[in-house]
Design a protein around this motif. Structure first.
Motif, PDB file in Angstrom:
ATOM      1  N   ALA A   1     -15.705  -2.891   1.268  1.00 25.99           N
ATOM      2  CA  ALA A   1     -16.441  -4.146   1.453  1.00 25.99           C
ATOM      3  C   ALA A   1     -17.428  -4.033   2.619  1.00 25.99           C
ATOM      4  CB  ALA A   1     -15.461  -5.286   1.699  1.00 25.99           C
ATOM      5  N   ALA A   2     -17.003  -3.376   3.689  1.00 20.05           N
ATOM      6  CA  ALA A   2     -17.895  -3.214   4.845  1.00 20.05           C
ATOM      7  C   ALA A   2     -19.091  -2.335   4.492  1.00 20.05           C
ATOM      8  CB  ALA A   2     -17.113  -2.611   6.009  1.00 20.05           C
ATOM      9  N   MET A   3     -18.879  -1.293   3.723  1.00 27.19           N
ATOM     10  CA  MET A   3     -19.990  -0.412   3.322  1.00 27.19           C
ATOM     11  C   MET A   3     -21.000  -1.167   2.475  1.00 27.19           C
ATOM     12  SD  MET A   3     -18.620   3.414   2.587  1.00 27.19           S
ATOM     13  CE  MET A   3     -17.655   2.912   1.184  1.00 27.19           C
ATOM     14  N   ALA A   4     -20.508  -1.998   1.571  1.00 27.80           N
ATOM     15  CA  ALA A   4     -21.429  -2.779   0.741  1.00 27.80           C
ATOM     16  C   ALA A   4     -22.291  -3.693   1.601  1.00 27.80           C
ATOM     17  CB  ALA A   4     -20.632  -3.588  -0.281  1.00 27.80           C
ATOM     18  N   GLU A   5     -21.694  -4.293   2.613  1.00 29.94           N
ATOM     19  CA  GLU A   5     -22.436  -5.194   3.494  1.00 29.94           C
ATOM     20  C   GLU A   5     -23.469  -4.439   4.324  1.00 29.94           C
ATOM     21  OE1 GLU A   5     -21.591  -8.350   7.160  1.00 29.94           O
ATOM     22  OE2 GLU A   5     -19.993  -7.869   5.721  1.00 29.94           O
TER      23      GLU A   5
ATOM     24  N   PRO B   1      -9.641   6.413   4.125  1.00 32.67           N
ATOM     25  CA  PRO B   1      -8.528   5.758   3.420  1.00 32.67           C
ATOM     26  C   PRO B   1      -8.696   5.817   1.903  1.00 32.67           C
ATOM     27  CG  PRO B   1     -10.028   4.124   4.339  1.00 32.67           C
ATOM     28  CD  PRO B   1     -10.487   5.458   4.859  1.00 32.67           C
ATOM     29  N   LEU B   2      -7.578   5.836   1.215  1.00 26.16           N
ATOM     30  CA  LEU B   2      -7.615   5.825  -0.245  1.00 26.16           C
ATOM     31  C   LEU B   2      -8.174   4.496  -0.738  1.00 26.16           C
ATOM     32  CD1 LEU B   2      -4.115   7.403  -1.001  1.00 26.16           C
ATOM     33  CD2 LEU B   2      -6.351   8.500  -1.240  1.00 26.16           C
ATOM     34  N   PRO B   3      -8.943   4.515  -1.824  1.00 31.16           N
ATOM     35  CA  PRO B   3      -9.560   3.265  -2.302  1.00 31.16           C
ATOM     36  C   PRO B   3      -8.546   2.227  -2.762  1.00 31.16           C
ATOM     37  CG  PRO B   3      -9.885   5.064  -3.869  1.00 31.16           C
ATOM     38  CD  PRO B   3      -9.319   5.684  -2.641  1.00 31.16           C
ATOM     39  N   THR B   4      -7.324   2.661  -3.076  1.00 32.55           N
ATOM     40  CA  THR B   4      -6.305   1.718  -3.539  1.00 32.55           C
ATOM     41  C   THR B   4      -5.549   1.073  -2.383  1.00 32.55           C
ATOM     42  OG1 THR B   4      -4.777   3.588  -3.765  1.00 32.55           O
ATOM     43  CG2 THR B   4      -5.996   2.904  -5.730  1.00 32.55           C
ATOM     44  N   GLU B   5      -5.726   1.585  -1.186  1.00 31.67           N
ATOM     45  CA  GLU B   5      -5.052   1.032  -0.023  1.00 31.67           C
ATOM     46  C   GLU B   5      -5.805  -0.185   0.502  1.00 31.67           C
ATOM     47  OE1 GLU B   5      -3.304   5.240   1.815  1.00 31.67           O
ATOM     48  OE2 GLU B   5      -5.054   4.254   2.714  1.00 31.67           O
ATOM     49  N   ALA B   6      -5.097  -1.015   1.251  1.00 36.98           N
ATOM     50  CA  ALA B   6      -5.733  -2.201   1.835  1.00 36.98           C
ATOM     51  C   ALA B   6      -6.869  -1.802   2.769  1.00 36.98           C
ATOM     52  CB  ALA B   6      -4.684  -3.032   2.581  1.00 36.98           C
ATOM     53  N   LYS B   7      -6.665  -0.755   3.543  1.00 34.62           N
ATOM     54  CA  LYS B   7      -7.711  -0.302   4.455  1.00 34.62           C
ATOM     55  C   LYS B   7      -8.894   0.260   3.669  1.00 34.62           C
ATOM     56  CE  LYS B   7      -6.550   1.286   8.430  1.00 34.62           C
ATOM     57  NZ  LYS B   7      -6.049   2.105   9.563  1.00 34.62           N
TER      58      LYS B   7
ATOM     59  N   ALA C   1     -12.145  -6.723   9.614  1.00 36.60           N
ATOM     60  CA  ALA C   1     -12.937  -6.767  10.853  1.00 36.60           C
ATOM     61  C   ALA C   1     -13.051  -5.381  11.472  1.00 36.60           C
ATOM     62  CB  ALA C   1     -12.300  -7.743  11.839  1.00 36.60           C
ATOM     63  N   GLN C   2     -11.968  -4.596  11.407  1.00 38.70           N
ATOM     64  CA  GLN C   2     -11.999  -3.244  11.967  1.00 38.70           C
ATOM     65  C   GLN C   2     -13.001  -2.358  11.224  1.00 38.70           C
ATOM     66  OE1 GLN C   2      -8.052  -1.674  11.811  1.00 38.70           O
ATOM     67  NE2 GLN C   2      -7.201  -3.243  13.195  1.00 38.70           N
ATOM     68  N   ALA C   3     -12.963  -2.419   9.899  1.00 38.30           N
ATOM     69  CA  ALA C   3     -13.857  -1.584   9.096  1.00 38.30           C
ATOM     70  C   ALA C   3     -15.314  -1.917   9.391  1.00 38.30           C
ATOM     71  CB  ALA C   3     -13.557  -1.770   7.616  1.00 38.30           C
ATOM     72  N   LEU C   4     -15.634  -3.223   9.438  1.00 37.76           N
ATOM     73  CA  LEU C   4     -17.010  -3.627   9.705  1.00 37.76           C
ATOM     74  C   LEU C   4     -17.434  -3.217  11.112  1.00 37.76           C
ATOM     75  CD1 LEU C   4     -19.449  -5.094   8.517  1.00 37.76           C
ATOM     76  CD2 LEU C   4     -18.537  -7.221   9.473  1.00 37.76           C
ATOM     77  N   SER C   5     -16.527  -3.357  12.074  1.00 38.86           N
ATOM     78  CA  SER C   5     -16.849  -2.993  13.453  1.00 38.86           C
ATOM     79  C   SER C   5     -17.079  -1.492  13.595  1.00 38.86           C
ATOM     80  CB  SER C   5     -15.717  -3.439  14.377  1.00 38.86           C
ATOM     81  OG  SER C   5     -15.923  -2.976  15.692  1.00 38.86           O
ATOM     82  N   MET C   6     -16.201  -0.686  12.984  1.00 42.17           N
ATOM     83  CA  MET C   6     -16.312   0.770  13.128  1.00 42.17           C
ATOM     84  C   MET C   6     -17.562   1.300  12.444  1.00 42.17           C
ATOM     85  SD  MET C   6     -12.344   1.990  12.725  1.00 42.17           S
ATOM     86  CE  MET C   6     -12.645   3.650  13.323  1.00 42.17           C
ATOM     87  N   LEU C   7     -17.827   0.827  11.213  1.00 42.84           N
ATOM     88  CA  LEU C   7     -19.009   1.318  10.501  1.00 42.84           C
ATOM     89  C   LEU C   7     -20.296   0.813  11.149  1.00 42.84           C
ATOM     90  CD1 LEU C   7     -17.797   1.016   6.799  1.00 42.84           C
ATOM     91  CD2 LEU C   7     -18.157   3.110   8.122  1.00 42.84           C
ATOM     92  N   SER C   8     -20.280  -0.398  11.677  1.00 45.00           N
ATOM     93  CA  SER C   8     -21.469  -0.911  12.375  1.00 45.00           C
ATOM     94  C   SER C   8     -21.783  -0.069  13.595  1.00 45.00           C
ATOM     95  CB  SER C   8     -21.256  -2.366  12.797  1.00 45.00           C
ATOM     96  OG  SER C   8     -21.073  -3.200  11.679  1.00 45.00           O
TER      97      SER C   8
ATOM     98  N   MET D   1      -9.922  -0.722   0.712  1.00 43.81           N
ATOM     99  CA  MET D   1     -10.668  -1.862   0.180  1.00 43.81           C
ATOM    100  C   MET D   1     -11.506  -2.521   1.277  1.00 43.81           C
ATOM    101  SD  MET D   1      -7.712  -3.562  -2.207  1.00 43.81           S
ATOM    102  CE  MET D   1      -6.839  -2.575  -3.438  1.00 43.81           C
ATOM    103  N   ALA D   2     -10.970  -2.580   2.483  1.00 41.45           N
ATOM    104  CA  ALA D   2     -11.718  -3.179   3.591  1.00 41.45           C
ATOM    105  C   ALA D   2     -12.959  -2.353   3.912  1.00 41.45           C
ATOM    106  CB  ALA D   2     -10.803  -3.278   4.817  1.00 41.45           C
TER     107      ALA D   2
END
Length: 694
Positions: free
Chosen positions: A87-91, A75-81, A50-57, A83-84
């Motif tokens: 997913a937000a960038m793809a959306e 964040p590093l692509p292997t970290e949980a953040k 939710a944070q990633a989508l909110s910040m990028l939006s 990955m989040a």
């Protein structure tokens, strides 16, 4: 909760161990409050999506324009953040360029942006930093911080369709005005190295400048030395946080329990590229500290509009954005009649209104070669390009936006679809005044005119093609008339003759397309006066005279074409000439055979008509009687002039009835007409033999 793993922080200060122990003990006394706080925390992995989508939006304005975002802690692509955020960038249809993941600096950009996919520039950042530090007296700690941390957290990139350089940097904190000035030299040095010294640049920076004075020194250096402006101004803070032992600061009690603010985050750009308006979110004066539930970062989002310095040169219909500094450019801007060499890259706006990357166009459609000169004012370029070229100096470039009607309009052109707005990138290389043109310049101008004429011919704009070919031929012919003192070497004379002949040949072809074979023939006569041995001219002459029924002339032209073709060196052109000569020879023989056959049929019909008249039926020919027969588009006519041809519609046959007293059409009259017809055939046969059979 208490960590049982070895901790360097605990080693630095055992008080932190005790603090964590007390915190965990307190949490156990109020588990509901503890659970509420941790569940809502920005550090809770469950909240990362939710944070990633909110910040990028938040980075994308409501009007949904293409965006470019500099990130200093990606964040590093292997970290949980990581990955989040992926997913937000793809959306949100965003991409990221992070050349060195360990550096944590990255460039996020719109997938459907106008200039394609960016590429990281391979620069020696350490060398640039060393040059920036050399004039300044800094303490060793500051120097090491710059050379180790700041250099490692720097990147630069360019998009294939945009000359602008984009720099992302996260600096080790400069503590003095001298350090801030050195940092400005580093940023300016990166932009200069990446943009070739004078190109446009944008820098997206976490400067870590903690004070307004240091920020002022940084901004003034960028403006005075590098012609760059930065936003927000030094008085606007972009970060706020309260330091405590939870931030790992317990080993320095002076930093504990302090609220700190700073104007650290900057967007710097070549003057004229930014709109001058900016926003900071969240507003620091309205928040108690960062990160917060609203914004999961300790730095605010700083944004502005990259206007690219667009100038209206024909209201909003045609606009240009200069891409280079013209203050150091030599020479003058073009005027009407000047010869200019320029390179043009172009892209059309798609039907949905979003720009597609320049690199999607075929190579042949996206660039006009700088090797071809254009004459300003002669409509060799579309109106928008003509206008923009007149605002440039040699060695400078610009972007040019044009509505469809001032680009290629409803007909399209240069690989661009019909009725589409267009974006051009124009670089001007050379300007030559019409009074200063050498013979070489004139030949290049004529050859360029011929090239434009060929393009117009391909678009079936025949009248425009005629104008181009005629001007080009006139340039060459007039120069040839001035004599050897003007055109100099035999090689130059040959080039002039070839250009004149080529253009005159092309004029002939255009007149054929327009159905005016008289003018087509006149052009070929002029071409053969210039070069009687020109194989293309002889082939065109044969084609026209075959079409007009002048077969003796056609045979002579083909005979000459055969002789001159065999003198040429081997190659594709020679074989194409041979194939065309053979095709025309076959066509000529077929035309002759059809002519003879038509004549025989005509004689038989006329003799049959006379037999009917002999019976005294009272029928006969009027004094204007004609017979028309059509073969391959030709009309044959009998009359007082014998047998000939013309290309009008066949005349109607008029029969006149009469009594016995008006039966004047007797055998003598029939024989007289037949004799005239036979004499015509003999004349044709004799001329054919004199011209030679192919």
């Amino acid at each position: 909760m208490l960590s049982l793993l070895p901790s360097s922080t605990y080693t630095s200060d055992s008080n932190l161990f005790l603090f964590d122990l007390i915190c965990n003990s307190a949490a156990s006394l109020s588990p509901a409050s503890y659970s509420s706080i941790t569940q809502a925390s920005s550090f809770n992995p469950a909240n990362f999506d939710a944070q990633a989508l909110s910040m990028l939006s938040r980075c994308i304005p409501p009007t949904n324009p293409p965006v470019i975002v500099g990130v200093q802690e990606w964040p590093l692509p292997t970290e949980a953040k990581g990955m989040a955020f992926a997913a937000a960038m793809a959306e949100l249809q965003l991409n990221v360029l992070c050349p060195k993941p360990s550096s944590r600096v990255a460039l996020v950009y719109s997938q459907d942006g106008p200039f394609g996919k960016p590429e990281a520039l391979q620069l020696n950042f350490r060398e640039i930093m060393e040059a920036a530090l050399a004039p300044h007296e800094l303490d060793e700690k500051s120097r090491v911080g710059f050379l180790k941390t700041t250099v490692a957290k720097s990147m630069a990139a360019k998009f294939p369709g945009d000359p602008t350089v984009y720099v992302v940097m996260h600096a080790k904190e400069p503590k003095t005005a001298a350090a801030a000035t050195a940092l400005a030299d580093y940023v300016g040095g990166i932009c200069a190295a990446a943009a070739g010294g004078g190109g446009p640049a944008v820098a997206l920076l976490d400067t870590n400048l903690a004070t307004h004075d240091a920020c002022t020194a940084f901004s003034e250096r960028l403006g005075n030395k590098y012609g760059m402006e930065s936003f927000p101004p030094p008085t606007v803070d972009t970060t706020v946080k309260q330091r405590s032992v939870l931030h790992g600061q317990c080993y320095d009690k002076k930093k504990c329990l302090k609220v700190v603010k700073g104007p650290k985050d900057k967007i710097a750009a070549t003057k004229g590229l930014l709109s001058g308006e900016y926003s900071v979110f969240p507003k620091i004066e309205e928040t108690e500290g960062l990160p917060s539930h609203e914004w999961a970062s300790d730095h605010a989002l700083v944004s502005t509009t990259l206007t690219y310095g667009w100038e209206e040169i024909m209201d909003k219909n045609v606009q240009m954005r200069r891409l280079s500094n013209e203050s150091g450019a030599e020479g003058r801007a073009p005027e009407v009649g000047d010869l200019v060499n320029l390179t043009v890259l172009q892209v059309a706006a798609p039907a949905n209104g979003k720009w597609r990357p320049l690199t999607e166009l075929p190579a042949g459609a996206q660039q006009h070669s700088e090797d071809r000169p254009y004459t300003v004012g002669d409509q060799e370029l579309c109106p928008a390009l003509e206008l923009c070229a007149r605002f440039l100096k040699p060695g400078t470039s610009c972007l040019c936006f044009s509505e469809a009607r001032f680009a290629y309009g409803s007909s399209g052109g240069k690989g661009l679809p019909r009725g589409r707005d267009a974006l051009f990138m124009v670089a001007l290389h050379r300007v030559r005044g019409r009074d200063d043109l050498t013979v070489k310049d004139l030949v290049e101008k004529a050859e360029a005119k011929k090239g434009v004429g060929n393009e117009e011919f391909g678009r079936k704009e025949y009248k425009k093609a005629i104008r181009c070919y005629a001007v080009a031929a006139e340039i060459c012919v007039e120069t040839l008339k001035e004599g050897a003192e003007r055109w100099g070497t035999p090689a130059m004379e040959k080039r002039l003759v070839k250009a004149a002949v080529d253009c005159t040949n092309n004029l002939s072809k255009v007149h054929v397309k327009l159905g005016d074979r008289t003018k087509a023939k006149d052009c070929i006569v002029e071409a053969l006066k210039l070069d009687p041995r020109s194989v293309p001219s002889l082939i065109i002459a044969a084609s026209i005279t075959i079409d007009t029924g002048e077969w003796v002339e056609a045979a002579e032209a083909l005979k000459g074409a055969v002789e001159e073709c065999e003198k040429l060196e081997g190659g594709g052109s020679k074989q194409r000439y041979r194939d065309e000569i053979k095709r025309l020879g076959d066509l000529l023989r077929r035309k002759k055979a059809e002519y003879k056959k038509a004549g025989k049929e005509l004689g038989k019909k006329m003799m049959g008509g006379a037999e009917k008249q002999k019976g005294g039926s009272g029928a006969g020919f009027s004094s204007s009687s004609q017979w028309a027969g059509k073969r391959e588009g030709m009309v044959y006519k009998t009359g007082a002039s014998g047998v000939g041809y013309y290309r009008d519609e066949p005349p109607e046959v008029t029969w006149a009835g009469g009594g016995a007293g008006r039966g004047w059409m007797n055998w003598a009259a029939v024989l007289a007409i037949a004799g005239l017809m036979f004499a015509g055939f003999l004349g044709m046969k004799r001329r054919a033999l004199e011209g030679g059979e192919l």
